[in-house]
Design a protein around this motif. Sequence first.
Motif, short mmCIF file in Angstrom:
data_model
loop_
_atom_site.label_atom_id
_atom_site.label_comp_id
_atom_site.label_asym_id
_atom_site.label_seq_id
_atom_site.Cartn_x
_atom_site.Cartn_y
_atom_site.Cartn_z
N ALA A 28 -8.08 -10.90 -12.67
CA ALA A 28 -7.03 -9.96 -13.08
C ALA A 28 -6.81 -8.91 -12.00
O ALA A 28 -5.66 -8.58 -11.65
CB ALA A 28 -7.41 -9.32 -14.41
N LEU A 29 -7.90 -8.37 -11.46
CA LEU A 29 -7.78 -7.36 -10.39
C LEU A 29 -7.13 -7.98 -9.15
O LEU A 29 -6.26 -7.35 -8.53
CB LEU A 29 -9.16 -6.81 -10.05
N ALA A 30 -7.53 -9.21 -8.82
CA ALA A 30 -6.94 -9.87 -7.65
C ALA A 30 -5.45 -10.11 -7.84
O ALA A 30 -4.66 -9.98 -6.88
CB ALA A 30 -7.67 -11.19 -7.39
N SER A 31 -5.04 -10.48 -9.05
CA SER A 31 -3.61 -10.71 -9.29
C SER A 31 -2.80 -9.43 -9.15
O SER A 31 -1.68 -9.44 -8.62
CB SER A 31 -3.41 -11.31 -10.70
N LEU A 32 -3.36 -8.30 -9.59
CA LEU A 32 -2.67 -7.02 -9.45
C LEU A 32 -2.56 -6.62 -7.98
O LEU A 32 -1.51 -6.12 -7.54
CB LEU A 32 -3.41 -5.94 -10.24
N VAL A 33 -3.63 -6.82 -7.21
CA VAL A 33 -3.59 -6.49 -5.78
C VAL A 33 -2.57 -7.37 -5.07
O VAL A 33 -1.77 -6.89 -4.24
CB VAL A 33 -4.99 -6.67 -5.15
N LEU A 34 -2.55 -8.66 -5.39
CA LEU A 34 -1.58 -9.57 -4.78
C LEU A 34 -0.16 -9.16 -5.10
O LEU A 34 0.74 -9.21 -4.25
CB LEU A 34 -1.84 -11.00 -5.26
N ALA A 35 0.08 -8.75 -6.35
CA ALA A 35 1.42 -8.31 -6.74
C ALA A 35 1.83 -7.05 -5.98
O ALA A 35 3.02 -6.88 -5.68
CB ALA A 35 1.46 -8.05 -8.24
N CYS A 36 0.88 -6.20 -5.66
CA CYS A 36 1.21 -4.94 -4.97
C CYS A 36 1.50 -5.15 -3.48
O CYS A 36 2.29 -4.41 -2.90
CB CYS A 36 0.05 -3.94 -5.12
#
Length: 346
Positions: A28-36
């Motif tokens: 979940a954290l990785a997906s948020l970083v990727l989206a940013c």
Amino acid sequence: MAISSAERYWQAVRVPRWQAIPVLLAAALASLVLACITGSVSLSFSELSQAVSELGSGTPASLAASLLDLRLGRALTGFITGATLSLAGVLMQALLRNPLADPYVLGISGGAAVGALATILFYGAFWMVDLAAFGGAITVALLLFALAYRDLRGAGSSDGSAPLLLLTGVIVAAGCGALITLMLSVAPDSRLRGMVFWMIGDLSNTQSRYLPWLIGSAVLLFVMRRARAINVAAMHADNASTLGVHIGRLRQSLFVCAALLTASAVSTAGSIGFVGLIMPHACRFALGPDHRLLIPAATLAGGSFLVLADTIARTVIAPQQLPVGVITAIIGVPVFLLQLHHLRRR
């Protein structure tokens, strides 16, 4: 008893029970970083770190900080929307004891669509669309609760399948669909595109809101406390009362929780399909049917999935953006067919 090849396959890929939660948190954290960092203008990790510092100090002066502010808000909205849809799917499947159930099966999303599209059609303000969608969903939920109260109370079918609730939901959804078709057919061209995008599901115009997080967190805490009872109802519905579970109260609470989650998600981002169907199945296949693990796992997986789908939707043909509902459908159809194939082999 002999174990089939499919059973051995799923046992081989099954993640050790509670180790899955830290893995899903990291995803979940990785997906948020990727989206940013992903978009028409990509950000490096050094620019991301600088932007985080600027936002933390309250002085967003750089382009990177402005981009991060926009992308992070959208990513967080996508995460809570996907999480609530996936959690609602788990609860609907437990309530109806039907693996094909999803958050939209009872027509609650249809009520939200009627409210939202009516507001768009009659030139309502942006904030009124969300309020009308939430109000429409709650109105349909209350109507279903009143019409199927006997079934929810536990006096319906002995196997707990709640047929009256399901049939009532199908009929109400058909009525909402007729109203939606009527509004789309009479809508002027200037409003039609926005109405269609809302119907498909879109995160491009969403804003950060606290209500979906409050509803999602409250429901998650509540159903985690009832996870053992949900397990009993799912496996031993006929004998649930003798095992200390009041099946009527449990059905009512699951219905209310699923209705609130669906109303929250649909009023935030429109009718985004497949998240509440494929993510509970994927987590159940990988981790087993224990709702004490399935509930938090599906919540995290659903949020991460929708963040990644939205990242694809806004970058695949950038600078033009696609509705995220298109991406979830393109991914969801083959994934669900694959899940059905493995289920049949089992």
